[in-house]
Design a protein around this motif. Sequence first.
Motif, PDB file in Angstrom:
ATOM      1  N   ARG A 788       0.832  -1.207   0.000  1.00  0.00           N
ATOM      2  CA  ARG A 788       0.000   0.000   0.000  1.00  0.00           C
ATOM      3  C   ARG A 788       0.863   1.252   0.000  1.00  0.00           C
ATOM      4  O   ARG A 788       0.569   2.232  -0.703  1.00  0.00           O
ATOM      5  N   LEU A 789       1.919   1.236   0.780  1.00  0.00           N
ATOM      6  CA  LEU A 789       2.809   2.392   0.814  1.00  0.00           C
ATOM      7  C   LEU A 789       3.459   2.619  -0.548  1.00  0.00           C
ATOM      8  O   LEU A 789       3.528   3.758  -1.043  1.00  0.00           O
ATOM      9  N   MET A 790       3.933   1.559  -1.179  1.00  0.00           N
ATOM     10  CA  MET A 790       4.589   1.703  -2.484  1.00  0.00           C
ATOM     11  C   MET A 790       3.608   2.234  -3.531  1.00  0.00           C
ATOM     12  O   MET A 790       3.958   3.081  -4.361  1.00  0.00           O
ATOM     13  N   GLN A 791       2.371   1.740  -3.475  1.00  0.00           N
ATOM     14  CA  GLN A 791       1.361   2.219  -4.434  1.00  0.00           C
ATOM     15  C   GLN A 791       1.117   3.710  -4.281  1.00  0.00           C
ATOM     16  O   GLN A 791       0.993   4.447  -5.270  1.00  0.00           O
ATOM     17  N   GLN A 792       1.047   4.190  -3.051  1.00  0.00           N
ATOM     18  CA  GLN A 792       0.789   5.613  -2.819  1.00  0.00           C
ATOM     19  C   GLN A 792       1.988   6.469  -3.222  1.00  0.00           C
ATOM     20  O   GLN A 792       1.827   7.573  -3.751  1.00  0.00           O
ATOM     21  N   PHE A 793       3.208   5.970  -2.974  1.00  0.00           N
ATOM     22  CA  PHE A 793       4.384   6.725  -3.387  1.00  0.00           C
ATOM     23  C   PHE A 793       4.435   6.840  -4.916  1.00  0.00           C
ATOM     24  O   PHE A 793       4.792   7.889  -5.463  1.00  0.00           O
ATOM     25  N   GLU A 794       4.096   5.757  -5.601  1.00  0.00           N
ATOM     26  CA  GLU A 794       4.083   5.780  -7.057  1.00  0.00           C
ATOM     27  C   GLU A 794       2.991   6.701  -7.592  1.00  0.00           C
ATOM     28  O   GLU A 794       3.191   7.456  -8.548  1.00  0.00           O
ATOM     29  N   LYS A 795       1.817   6.642  -6.932  1.00  0.00           N
ATOM     30  CA  LYS A 795       0.673   7.410  -7.405  1.00  0.00           C
ATOM     31  C   LYS A 795       0.827   8.900  -7.126  1.00  0.00           C
ATOM     32  O   LYS A 795       0.592   9.748  -8.005  1.00  0.00           O
ATOM     33  N   GLN A 796       1.233   9.262  -5.903  1.00  0.00           N
ATOM     34  CA  GLN A 796       1.241  10.666  -5.501  1.00  0.00           C
ATOM     35  C   GLN A 796       2.553  11.382  -5.801  1.00  0.00           C
ATOM     36  O   GLN A 796       2.567  12.599  -5.960  1.00  0.00           O
ATOM     37  N   LEU A 797       3.650  10.640  -5.853  1.00  0.00           N
ATOM     38  CA  LEU A 797       4.943  11.279  -6.054  1.00  0.00           C
ATOM     39  C   LEU A 797       5.595  10.898  -7.378  1.00  0.00           C
ATOM     40  O   LEU A 797       6.642  11.449  -7.733  1.00  0.00           O
ATOM     41  N   GLY A 798       5.002   9.923  -8.084  1.00  0.00           N
ATOM     42  CA  GLY A 798       5.629   9.436  -9.310  1.00  0.00           C
ATOM     43  C   GLY A 798       6.928   8.715  -9.019  1.00  0.00           C
ATOM     44  O   GLY A 798       7.844   8.699  -9.852  1.00  0.00           O
ATOM     45  N   ALA A 799       7.043   8.121  -7.820  1.00  0.00           N
ATOM     46  CA  ALA A 799       8.282   7.473  -7.406  1.00  0.00           C
ATOM     47  C   ALA A 799       8.500   6.174  -8.172  1.00  0.00           C
ATOM     48  O   ALA A 799       7.558   5.485  -8.560  1.00  0.00           O
ATOM     49  N   VAL A 800       9.762   5.864  -8.352  1.00  0.00           N
ATOM     50  CA  VAL A 800      10.156   4.569  -8.916  1.00  0.00           C
ATOM     51  C   VAL A 800      10.763   3.753  -7.783  1.00  0.00           C
ATOM     52  O   VAL A 800      11.715   4.202  -7.124  1.00  0.00           O
ATOM     53  N   ILE A 801      10.194   2.584  -7.520  1.00  0.00           N
ATOM     54  CA  ILE A 801      10.669   1.727  -6.438  1.00  0.00           C
ATOM     55  C   ILE A 801      11.828   0.886  -6.969  1.00  0.00           C
ATOM     56  O   ILE A 801      11.672   0.110  -7.908  1.00  0.00           O
ATOM     57  N   ARG A 802      12.989   1.046  -6.362  1.00  0.00           N
ATOM     58  CA  ARG A 802      14.160   0.268  -6.794  1.00  0.00           C
ATOM     59  C   ARG A 802      14.165  -1.065  -6.063  1.00  0.00           C
ATOM     60  O   ARG A 802      14.069  -1.116  -4.841  1.00  0.00           O
ATOM     61  N   LYS A 803      14.216  -2.149  -6.813  1.00  0.00           N
ATOM     62  CA  LYS A 803      14.157  -3.495  -6.222  1.00  0.00           C
ATOM     63  C   LYS A 803      15.441  -4.262  -6.515  1.00  0.00           C
ATOM     64  O   LYS A 803      16.123  -4.003  -7.474  1.00  0.00           O
TER      65      LYS A 803
END
Length: 803
Positions: A788-803
Motif C-alpha cells: 500500500r505504501l509503495m502504491q501511494q508513493f508511485e501514485k502521488q509522487l511518481g516514485a520509482v521503487i528500486r528493487k
Amino acid sequence: MLISYDWLKRLIPLDKPATEVAARLTDSGLEVEGVHTFEQVKGGLQGIVIGEVLTCEKHPDADKLKVTTVDIGEAQPKNIVCGAANVAAGQKVIVATENATLFPFAGESFQIKKSKIRGAVSEGMICAEDEIGLGASHAGIMVLDTDLPNGTPAAEYFGLASDTVFEIGLTPNRADAASHFGVARELQALYHTRCQLPDISRFKINNTSRPINIEIADPEACPRYAGLTITGVRVGDSPAWLRNRLKSIGLSPINNVVDITNYVLHELGQPLHAFDADKIAGNIIIVKRAEEGTSFVTLDGVDRKLQASDLMICNAAEPMVIAGVFGGKNSGVTAETTSIFLESAYFAPASIRRSSQVHGLKTDSSFRFERGTDPNMVLYALKRAALLVQEVAGGEISSEINDIYPKPIEPFQIRISLDRVHRLIGQFIGVERIKAILTDLNILISEETETHLTLSVPPHKVDVTREADIVEEILRIYGYNNIVLHDNISASYLAKFPHPNPEELKQVVFNLLSGSGFSEIITNSLTDSGYYETAENPDGQLVRIVNYNSEDLDVLRKTLVFSGLEVLRRNINRKQKDLKAYELGKVYQKAGDKYKEQQMLALFLTGNTAAESWLQKSDKATFHYLAGVVQNVLVKLARTDYTLQPLQHPYLTAGVAYQKNDIVVAELGLLEERVCKKLDIKEPIWYAELNWDYLVRNYKNQLVFQELAKFPEVRRDLSLVIDRNITFDQIKSIAQRTERKLLQDINVFDVYEGDKIEAGKKAYAISFTLLDKSQTLTDKVIDGTMNRLMQQFEKQLGAVIRK
C-alpha cells in the motif's frame, strides 16, 4: 505471574466480577497488568452448534458433494453442501453456522459465509474434528451419539469452559502472593471473608515398604526437608482438568507426576520435586554443599561446573539436583518410572539466589525459594501432592513422612504503637478496624494494651518485619484511596502549575545546549544601523536611538545575527575557528507608530563540530548537525507538531522553516555570503533562530505514558527514486496517512544524487518501523502494508521503487 480466577474461586468463596477483583488487587499492591480469557479450544466454538441431518442427496453437478438440509433448532432447516463421504440423513452432527469463525487444528482461521457451491446454496458447514480444532482427524464429519436438542452449543456438548486469567506484576517483596493461595489470602483481607485450603483428610500411609532416609549436612541452607515414597505409579498423560489448569496459566503439560508438582507449586507456592526412587543410590537423600568444580549435567542437557556454594540434593553416590533451582539429567520422572520420592523443603533464600545467578537458571522454583517460601507449608503441600499423584497416577504411599526440621522458624514478633500507626496512615481509622485487618491478614495479636499491640507475623510474610511494614499492610487493605487529602495539604510531590516558569524552561534549554558543546554569549541590544540594507529593512522599521553616544550604536537590533557575528569575528581573528554559540535576547521593530519587542533564541555554528583528535574524525559543521540541535530544543519545549516549509529569512539560504499554524517557530540555514562580508568573515556560518516567546507561551508539558509493546517491531526498507524537489516531509506525510495503525517510525538512512540516476532525480533509502500492539505481525500483514505504501508513493509522487 498468571492467576486463574476459576482456580481462585475454589480456594475462596467469591462471586465478584473479574474486573472488580482485578481493580481491588491492584489497589492493594498486587498490580493486575492484564485480564485475559483462556479458552480450551481457540474461539471457544462460538457459533458452532449441534444439528440433525434431515435429508441428504447427491449434488446434481458434483460427484463428490452432497446437498443436505440440517435442523439446527431454528424455524427453518439450513441448506448445507457437504463433501464428506460419511454424511447421511438422521445423523447428529456439528454445524458451523453462518458468520462463525473456525480455528482449525492446522492452518489459518476462516469465517463461514453463505455461498453457492456448484450452483447449490450452502448456509453453513458440517464439521470434522480438525476443522473445529478439537483434534487432527479429518477422516470425515463428526457423528454424535447424543439426545441433546438441535441448536445446543457444541461447547456445552464437549464440556468446554473458559476461564479468566489475571496477569499480575509481582514485586520482589510479595513472595507471600506468589501462588493462587497467596492471592486468595489477599482477597480474604480485601473482602473480609475466609479462604480455605483443599481438604487433605484422606491422606494416609498405605505401607512402609520403601523408606528413604534423609540427612541434612547444612541446616543453615536447608532448615527443613521432608519427603515420602509412592510406589506403583503409572506415568502418563494428565487428565484434561489438570492439563487445562496448567495451560490456563501458560504452562505446558509434561506428564501426570511432573504436572502435579507444577500444579501444587502454583496453587500453594511450595515448590516440589519428584525423584525416580529407583535412581536414589543407597536409599538416602543427602542435602549438602557441592565440591568445587564438580561436573553436573542438568535436565536441559547442559554440563555445568558446580561451585562450593551450591547446595545440592545428593544420593549416596552422586548429586541429583541443584537444590531449589534445577534437576539433574537422571533425577526426574520418566515413562518407565514406577516409584517416586516426593520432596518438599524450605531452603534459605540467599543460598538459592546465589546458585540461580551463578548458573543463569531462572525457574518457577528458584523464583519462589530465593524470595522466601512458607516453612509451615512444607508438610501440607507434600500431602496435597501425594493425594493428587494417587488420584491421577495411582500408587500407594509406601513410607512414613520423613520430616527433618531441627530448628523451627518462629513467627516475627513486632510491637506497634497505635498512635504511631494512625500518624503514619495520616488519619484515624479506629483500633477495631486495625485489628480486623490484621486478623484477615493472618497476623495474630498476641498481646494488647490501650496504646500498643504485640503481633505474631507468620513466616510466609517475609517482608513484614518492622512497625512500618505493619502500617503498610494495614494501609494496603484499608485502601490508599480512602485516605482523605485535606485542603491545606502542601508537599513537593504535587503536580506543577499548568503555566510553566519561563526561567525554568530557559535553564532546561541552556543545559541542553551547553551539554551539546555550545557556549552562551550575551551581546548588546544596541547595534549599527549600517548592518541593515534599506531594501530589506525600510528606515521606518528600525527603532532608532534619539540621543546615541556612538554612530555604531544608533539603533536597537532587529535580529540577533549581527551582534552574534561580531562575537564570532573576534574569535575567528584569534584563530578560534571551531565555534558553537547561542544567545537568548530581545529584538525590536517599529510598525507604524507602535513598537514591538520579541525574545528570540539564536544558534551559531562554524568550523568543525568537534576538536581534532586521534580518536574520532573531525567533521565540518553542516545543516543537518544544526537541524538536530534545533529539533532537540523543540522537543524539550514540547513542540514536535510542526511542518517544514520553504525558507523566507532575509539573511539565510539553503535551509528550512519550522512552522505551526502559519506561525514560524524556527528558521535555520546558511548565512548568505554578503551578510558575512559585512563583518569580514570568510568562513561559512550556519545560523538558526527560534521564536522563544511563542514556544514558551504555547508550552504544554503533556507527557504521554504507554505500556511497553509486548510484540516485536518489524523493519522494512525501500529505495525510492523521486524528483529532486520532493522533500522527505512529503514522503513522511503520505506514509502516515496511508498507514495510521502500524507505522511507528520512518527514517531516511541514505540519499544519492549522481550520474547513476537520471538528471533532476534523487534516490532515498528509507526504513519503515511497523508494530501491532495487539499481536505479532505476520508476513501477510507486513507485505500488504508495504505494498500500500509503495502504491501511494508511485501514485502521488511518481516514485520509482528500486528493487
